[in-house]
Design an enzyme around this catalytic site. Structure first.
Site: not given
Length: 195
Positions: A174-175
């Protein structure tokens, strides 16, 4: 008007979504609000994007059309799961009806069955039985037999004129990468957002 850089980025992503085999790359979620502030959301199909914005077509008398008349501030969202780790394009802005000649030009390009359907469907109204709709389809097929089907006056296009566009690129853990463009008058500025 959309900045060419924004439009180029969008068209590049859309082309990549088409090439990826996405079954419906032009599908976009359209969110609108009624006069009481209740939010509605549905999928519509993008029928063009240019410097003015993003175009789609519908029945002006549908729930959607009534909401767009009451409150023209809308949001769009494209989601292409097959690109990278997923790509979204979020759009916010004001919706306006397209000129009649643009709606006419698109209407004549539609399949005849879709043209008849635009006349037969009382979109969003209660349908007492499926046979009622089938009878309306048969009625309009007979009415326009052997001649061109004109565009119904209650059917046409809209353009969403954006004042915000965000390009959201998915990443592991989720970067994500998020690039947001905001319009101030005729000037667009961009900034990165935390994921």
């Amino acid at each position: 008007m959309l900045k060419p850089e924004i439009l180029d980025t969008f068209h590049t992503l859309l082309d990549q979504a088409v090439a990826s085999g996405d079954p419906e790359p032009s599908a976009m979620n359209l969110s609108s609000v009624d006069a009481a502030g209740r939010v509605s959301s549905r999928i519509v199909l993008l029928k063009g994007a240019d410097q003015r914005g993003f175009r789609f077509f519908t029945n002006y008398q549908s729930d959607k059309g009534v909401q767009l008349d009451a409150h023209p501030q809308v949001a769009l969202c494209f989601h292409w799961k097959r690109l990278r780790e997923g790509v979204q394009v979020r759009v916010e802005g004001v919706v306006r009806k397209l000129p009649a000649e643009e709606s006419d030009a698109y209407f004549v390009s539609r399949p005849r069955g879709s043209q008849i359907g635009a006349w037969a469907s009382l979109q969003s109204q209660t349908l007492p039985a499926r046979e009622t709709f089938e009878q309306r389809v048969a009625h309009f097929e007979q009415q326009y037999e052997g001649r061109d089907v004109p565009r119904p006056p209650h059917w046409g296009g809209y353009v969403v004129e954006p004042d915000m566009i965000e390009f959201w690129y998915g990443a592991n853990f989720r970067l994500h990468e998020r690039v947001r463009w905001d319009r101030h008058g005729q000037t667009w500025t961009s900034r990165l957002l935390y994921p």
